[in-house]
Design a protein around this motif. Structure first.
Motif, PDB file in Angstrom:
ATOM      1  N   GLN A  32      11.229  -0.652  -5.942  1.00 20.14           N
ATOM      2  CA  GLN A  32       9.202  -0.929  -6.081  1.00 20.14           C
ATOM      3  C   GLN A  32       8.938  -1.421  -4.517  1.00 20.14           C
ATOM      4  N   ALA A  36       6.674   0.682  -1.895  1.00 22.71           N
ATOM      5  CA  ALA A  36       5.962   0.026  -0.719  1.00 22.71           C
ATOM      6  C   ALA A  36       6.014   0.109   0.773  1.00 22.71           C
ATOM      7  N   HIS A  40       3.169   1.822   2.855  1.00 16.46           N
ATOM      8  CA  HIS A  40       2.510   1.619   3.978  1.00 16.46           C
ATOM      9  C   HIS A  40       2.539   1.035   4.679  1.00 16.46           C
TER      10      HIS A  40
END
Ligand SMILES: C[S@@+](CC[C@H](N)C(=O)[O-])C[C@H]1O[C@@H](n2cnc3c(N)ncnc32)[C@H](O)[C@@H]1O
Length: 238
Positions: A32, A36, A40
């Motif tokens: 996870q 991210a 990003h």
């Protein structure tokens, strides 16, 4: 094969199996967070778009992404092959393929697929292009693997590699120590001795992979980005 060669082969296979297990465990635990960061981190989208451009994909092409992780490249690859083409992501970590499948389902892409498999023995036998980002440094024998990927796409097919390694640029060099720390933190299995060896191993593997690409391809493009930490190479197999 002599007894000595047999023993060596067994030891090498055992080490490779340990490496796979460590990779699967590490990336499943951090999937996870990785997703991210992979999606990003400032500037990463531009870099992924540029890498996809360098593959010179055409509408209808099939592109295989080796070590696709959570699928952060999928939108860029799919955009370039269009709905008539196909994107196939290969990864050996189930924990990374979960988010990759979720990404595909959320977007409703019917022509993007993921396959659980080892990029060093790809479960795909034909493609127009092979791409791998941030994977060369994880391969024990990167030159051999890139050579196999060139065989997979055949003459006229494209191969692209986006990798991170220590910077040789004036602006990037002062940040190399910090980068080396991040490389160590990102190792699937760590021993204290790896703190010094890891960045050197990463550099050597990236150089070997990208050299193999240059050896097998024509019209090779090469550029560095992000203060020289990102190295992007692509070409057409001769
Ligand atoms: C640093 S991540 C990069 C993920 C993705 N390419 C990206 O750009 O975000 C490395 C990925 O390569 C996968 N990987 C490492 N060695 C592999 C191998 N031999 N075969 C398939 N996947 C591999 C790992 O499971 C992990 O998902």
């Amino acid at each position: 094969m002599t007894d000595g060669e047999g023993d060596h082969r067994e030891a090498t296979d055992a080490a490779a199996a340990d490496g796979v297990a460590a990779t699967q465990s590490f990336y499943s635990r951090w999937a996870q967070l990785y997703d991210a960061l992979a999606s990003h981190t400032p500037g990463i989208g531009g870099l992924r778009a540029r890498a996809a451009d360098r593959l010179q994909l055409s509408t209808g092409d099939t592109v295989v992404e080796m070590g696709c992780g959570t699928g952060a490249n999928f939108s860029y690859l799919r955009e370039r092959v269009g709905p008539e083409g196909a994107v196939v992501g290969v990864d050996l970590t189930p924990g990374m393929l979960g988010p990759a499948r979720a990404r595909i389902n959320r977007a409703g892409w019917a022509n993007v697929h993921v396959v659980a498999g080892d990029a060093t023995r790809p479960p795909v036998t034909d493609a127009d292009a092979v791409f791998a980002s941030f994977v060369s440094g994880m391969l024990g024998e990167p030159a051999t693997v890139v050579d196999d990927w060139a065989d997979l796409v055949g003459p006229g097919g494209r191969v692209g590699l986006l990798d991170l390694a220590r910077s040789t640029s004036t602006l990037g060099r002062p940040v190399n120590a910090l980068f080396a720390g991040l490389v160590f933190a990102g190792l699937p299995s760590k021993r204290p001795a790896d703190a010094l060896a890891a960045p050197r191993t990463l550099d050597a593997r990236v150089v070997a992979a990208q050299r193999a690409l240059r050896d097998r391809c024509r019209d090779v493009t090469y550029s560095t980005h992000a203060l020289g930490f990102a190295r992007l190479a692509a070409g057409t197999v001769k």
